[in-house]
Design a protein around this motif. Structure first.
Motif, short mmCIF file in Angstrom:
data_model
loop_
_atom_site.label_atom_id
_atom_site.label_comp_id
_atom_site.label_asym_id
_atom_site.label_seq_id
_atom_site.Cartn_x
_atom_site.Cartn_y
_atom_site.Cartn_z
N THR A 481 0.84 -1.20 0.00
CA THR A 481 0.00 0.00 0.00
C THR A 481 0.87 1.25 0.00
N VAL A 482 1.96 1.20 0.73
CA VAL A 482 2.85 2.37 0.78
C VAL A 482 3.59 2.51 -0.55
N ARG A 483 4.12 1.40 -1.03
CA ARG A 483 4.94 1.47 -2.25
C ARG A 483 4.15 1.89 -3.48
N THR A 484 2.86 1.60 -3.47
CA THR A 484 2.05 1.91 -4.65
C THR A 484 1.25 3.21 -4.47
N ALA A 485 1.49 3.90 -3.37
CA ALA A 485 0.78 5.16 -3.11
C ALA A 485 1.25 6.21 -4.13
N PRO A 486 0.47 7.27 -4.29
CA PRO A 486 -0.77 7.59 -3.57
C PRO A 486 -1.99 6.88 -4.17
N HIS A 487 -2.99 6.73 -3.31
CA HIS A 487 -4.25 6.09 -3.72
C HIS A 487 -5.41 7.06 -3.64
N ARG A 488 -5.31 8.06 -2.78
CA ARG A 488 -6.44 8.98 -2.59
C ARG A 488 -6.06 10.40 -3.01
N GLN A 489 -5.16 10.47 -3.96
CA GLN A 489 -4.72 11.78 -4.45
C GLN A 489 -5.30 12.02 -5.85
N THR A 490 -5.00 13.19 -6.38
CA THR A 490 -5.51 13.57 -7.70
C THR A 490 -5.08 12.58 -8.77
#
Lengths: 523, 471
Positions: A481-490
């Motif tokens: 989840t961290v490595r593939t972030a961001p998830h809730r950004q533009t």
């Protein structure tokens, strides 16, 4: 069905940034549309338009987008919503940058036609108010720095560093030592612009590395100084937040060698009214008005810088300078033969000069001291919360006293999880705030630098610490989840390989269309 | 003290926070600072305003000492120019999301990356160049850096500055290029024409660049660019051209006339005058590694994300910058003028190709009208009148029996700022789309009606004495 009462808020905000999926402005174009009317040539001229010689006439109209006014507004307002201003996030993650509150009343104060529509070459009699504000601000900054004279003409912090370096060059030249004093000494934890401005001005740069406790190495300084030393450019507290208690010794060592001492006070937020450049014996210093003095950071400028100097350096200040005559009128004195000249086209970034003035006039001496103390308190409070997060520690833990910021390290977390500080930053964006690693090179491994300023409440500092703790937890329990972030950004993670490949990078839309769609030709 | 800007200034909160970290008082926060470095007294500053109303009263009291801008009819340019600023520009750049953001990453600050990419892209269309930087401080900095770039690219130590260049910009270039480049100067001839033979003679094997402005400091739009390009390129030098993009809706972009590095200021594109405090600089080059890698500034490039159809952004060739490698980078990069770049992006989007053509036509027409009208006044002349002018021209008053400074004083008495004094007998007059024909006619009347209500010589001398160094 949902029924009242509403459940308590969860400990972490369920943030999602605006995601408008907005096209590039060129893709919104409708040929023939227009966004604003333009005054045509006055019909009273009674002549056809000017015809330029063929070589000078533009043959093909610029391929600008064509949009109606509401479309232009919506497009750029959407882009603004996809941007995290300090107005609404807990902006403590951008250490060294002093992301404090920029008061709204200062915006009201500057939106005045007597500033906005004034021309710099107009009669000085018609600009007395503006000149008086420049004069008063410079006097106040002289008191705050302890230095004798100040110029707010530099357009930004690094521009003030340049002005200071240019004055150092001029000072030695005036003493016939220009060819001799060719070296400038700085430290690894001073802003990169100190080293870079010195190099650009023709100096050889010597960088002092920190000693084992995080202090700039005084023994290295003793080795470095010589009759070639033009100046020391040094920050204190440095980017680690560590205050160097032997700073006066550093200054004296450089003075004994015939060099000047120049204090980078871009960020003076933790020591306003506590200690000054004067007390440590400096010859020059500079402030960033967009950091310590609250002017908004404006996506990266316009900013403003203040160069502060001792009486010996005063003749070299950028000119013209604003002077107050005996009768109370203000004028511009350009008759200064040793001046380095204008470092800005006119007298500096007027909107920010006025904002900084109004800010100081809102704080007063007691308020500035309160700023410093609360900034330091907030920093040390936040540090205690951050250091309680498993995997986070302070760079140079043997020197625990920090003033307004701390440079931390995720070394332990990275060793245990493989998650890097950069990746943590991607994920923290999902919680609606910023996180910055640090200036390069990473002397402290896997670094991050937090500077809470005076502008955030205890609850907000707690919230930021919870975000950091949550991401650290994810790094252990759900690193993907961290490595593939961001998830809730533009937008989602972008590849950066194309950005360093000359055949593939595209700095403009036309370059992108040319490289990938074969459109147009380069001139 | 409890201050409204400082949430934790509430004593109980402060104490609780101190307790939480095991300190007794805020003094303990400064135990690293030796006593002899501590300031032992309060700062000596004016008493602060107690309320917003009191602050505004104070600031507006100071600003009341400024004349209202409508009080005088201004024909002042010289680097800061009066142009219309559409309301939408101010609406966008004053939004807190943009105004108070700083240096976030491409994810949480996607908006500013895209807005600045669009700024660079629209500038690229105006200039017909593929690479435009994120703004530097101002045109002075852009010109200075463009020359240093040419010096590094060619490994040569001289640059040739040709034609009319403002004295302050020339001084700034000198300060910035000292120890790196020697400056050769070929000043403008009175008729404004560039002496190409003199340029040829002045260019040598150690010339890194020829630098020229169009429109130049005297408003002349130069048709000699292709010749200058040929001379520069034959000598292995770069042609650096300073321009104002607001002219390029009608004037051919310098890149199409042979320029290699184009630079200038963006104040004209939607930024108010701000007493000379509203400037931003641009540098544009071809998309070639030898140019791109010499730029010190940020470059924002488009990038593909994990999601099809989604635009991402990032820094292009970051490793050339001082952010990445300190003094080993190109010059330096820092906070400069990004928000003015966004202003220019909004301006260009509103104007479109038609608006840029129209504003260019208007400025050309008004400039010609003012130039001809003034040149027709007995005692006045515009020696470069045969050349096209954009927005400004140098007015020779030597035949009027009065000096340029005297005309400025007379103008001010009549409520007119007639121009900037360049030398004893020359005024730089600026006319844009904000001026009407009747405005220009008032200026012409000032000069034409010398028999009007001219003050006595004594009054004039007194005014001149108090005039000081207005520039």
């Amino acid at each position: 069905m949902s029924r009242l009462p509403v459940a308590p808020k969860p400990p972490l905000r369920r943030f999602h940034q605006a995601r408008w999926d907005e096209p590039i402005v060129f893709e919104l174009s409708t040929p023939g549309s227009r966004g604003v009317g333009v005054t045509g040539p006055d019909p009273a001229i009674g002549e056809p338009n000017v015809t330029l010689p063929p070589v000078l006439a533009r043959a093909t109209p610029p391929a600008l987008p064509e949009l109606s006014q509401p479309q232009v507004l919506r497009h750029y307002v959407r882009l603004s919503q996809e941007n995290l201003g300090a107005d609404f996030n807990i902006d403590v993650g951008q250490g060294t940058c002093t992301m404090k509150y920029s008061p709204k009343i200062n915006e009201v104060a500057i939106r005045d036609a007597r500033l906005i529509d004034a021309h710099p070459a107009q009669d000085v009699a018609d600009a007395q108010g503006t000149l008086e504000i420049i004069y008063r601000l410079e006097r106040m900054l002289a008191e705050i720095s302890g230095m004798d004279a100040v110029s707010v003409q530099p357009a930004a912090g690094s521009a003030a560093i340049w002005a200071n370096v240019s004055m150092i060059r001029g000072y030695h030249a005036a003493r016939g030592e220009a060819d001799q004093r060719t070296e400038i000494i700085t430290t690894a934890f001073s802003h990169p612009s100190n080293a870079a401005c010195a190099k650009t001005a023709g100096f050889t740069v010597i960088t002092l590395q920190p000693d084992a406790n995080g202090y700039p190495d005084i023994e290295a300084l003793k080795v470095a100084v010589s009759d070639r030393t033009a100046a020391l450019l040094i920050t204190n507290p440095e980017d680690t937040g560590i205050y160097n208690p032997r700073i006066r010794e550093f200054v004296e060592i450089v003075h004994a060698a015939g060099g000047l001492a120049c204090y980078d006070q871009a960020n003076a937020n933790g020591i306003l009214g506590i200690t000054r450049a004067r007390e440590a014996g400096f010859d020059l210093s500079h402030f960033n008005l967009h950091k310590t003095f609250s002017t908004p950071h404006a996506c990266g400028g316009p900013a403003a810088g203040a160069s502060c100097v001792s009486a010996a350096l005063e003749p070299f200040l950028p000119g013209p300078v604003v002077v107050r005559d005996a009768d109370g009128t203000f004028r511009l004195d350009a008759d200064r033969p040793l001046s380095i000249g204008k470092v800005s086209p006119f007298y500096g970034v007027i909107p920010n000069i006025v904002r900084a003035y109004t800010w100081i006039m809102t704080m007063g001496a007691e308020g500035l001291r309160e700023v410093a103390e609360v900034a330091a308190l907030n920093n040390n409070y936040l540090a205690a919360r951050i250091l309680a997060v498993p995997g986070a520690s302070m760079g140079y833990p043997a020197t625990p006293d920090r003033v307004e910021q701390v440079r931390y390290t995720w070394q332990q977390l990275a060793d245990e999880t493989g998650v890097t500080t950069e990746q943590i930053g991607w994920r923290i964006a999902d919680f609606g705030t910023h996180y910055w690693t640090s200036h390069h090179p990473f002397v402290i491994p896997e670094p991050f630098t937090l500077e809470p300023t005076e502008s955030y409440s205890r609850a907000e500092l707690d919230e930021y610490a919870r975000i950091v703790a949550e991401v650290a937890r994810e790094a252990r329990e759900d690193p993907e989840t961290v490595r593939t972030a961001p998830h809730r950004q533009t937008v989602h993670q972008a590849g950066d390989e194309d950005l360093d490949d000359p055949d593939r990078w595209a700095v403009t839309w036309r370059a992108y269309r040319r490289k990938y769609f074969g459109e147009g030709v380069t001139p | 003290m409890i201050h409204p800007y400082i949430p934790n200034s509430v004593p109980a909160v402060k104490q609780a926070m101190l307790d939480a970290i095991g300190l007794e008082s805020t003094e303990d926060l400064y135990r690293a600072i030796p006593a002899d470095l501590r300031l032992d007294r309060p700062l000596d500053l004016p008493a602060p305003a107690r309320s917003e109303a009191e602050l505004l009263r104070h600031v507006r009291g100071l600003l009341a000492k400024n004349a209202s801008p409508e009080r005088k009819l201004c024909f002042l340019g010289g680097g800061t120019f009066p142009h219309d600023v559409p309301a939408v520009v101010d609406e966008v750049i004053n939004r807190g999301e943009f105004l108070t953001a700083y240096a976030g990453e491409p994810y949480e600050d996607h908006g500013r990356f895209q807005a600045l990419f669009e700024y660079c892209s629209q500038m690229g269309e105006m200039l017909t160049m593929d690479v435009v930087n994120v703004p530097v401080y101002d045109g002075f900095q852009a010109a200075s850096t463009a020359l240093r770039m040419a010096g590094r690219m060619t490994g040569r130590g001289r640059v040739l500055l040709v034609g009319a260049i403002g004295a302050d910009k020339r001084s700034r270039i000198g300060d910035y290029c000292a120890r790196a480049l020697d400056l050769d100067v070929l000043p403008a001839a009175a008729d404004g024409v560039i002496d190409l033979d003199a340029v040829r003679a002045a260019v040598g094997p150690d010339t890194a660049a020829i630098y020229v402005e169009t429109p130049d400091y005297h408003g002349v739009v130069h048709a000699e660019l292709p010749d200058l390009a040929a001379i520069a390129h034959d000598a292995g030098a770069e042609l650096v051209v300073y321009t104002d993009p607001i002219s390029l809706g009608v004037v051919a972009p310098p890149a199409e006339l042979g320029a290699d590095i184009v630079c200038g200021d963006i104040q004209s594109l939607g930024v108010h005058q701000w007493f000379g405090g509203g400037h931003g600089g641009f540098i544009a080059v071809r998309d070639e590694v030898r140019y791109v890698m010499e730029l010190p500034s940020r470059l924002f490039g488009i990038a593909a994300t994990r999601v099809p159809g989604e635009y991402g952004f990032g820094d292009v060739a970051y490793e050339r910058t001082s952010f990445a490698i300190r003094e080993d980078g190109k010059e330096w990069v820092g906070t400069a003028a990004a928000l003015w770049g966004i202003a220019a992006a909004v301006y260009l989007s509103l104007m479109g190709p038609a608006g840029m053509r129209e504003v260019g036509e208007t400025v050309l027409a008004h400039t010609r009208y003012a130039l001809r009208s003034l040149a027709d006044v007995p005692g006045l002349a515009v020696p470069s009148a045969a050349l096209p002018h954009f927005r400004e021209f140098a007015l020779d008053v030597s035949g009027s029996g009065r000096s340029a400074r005297e005309w400025v004083v007379l103008g001010r008495l009549a409520g007119i700022e007639p121009g900037i004094v360049i030398d004893d007998v020359t005024l730089l007059v600026c006319v844009t789309e904000v001026h009407s024909v009747s405005d220009i006619d008032r200026l012409v009347e000032l000069f034409a009606e010398t028999a009007g209500s001219i003050p006595s010589a004594g009054t004039l001398a007194g005014r001149l004495a108090t005039e000081g160094s207005a520039r």
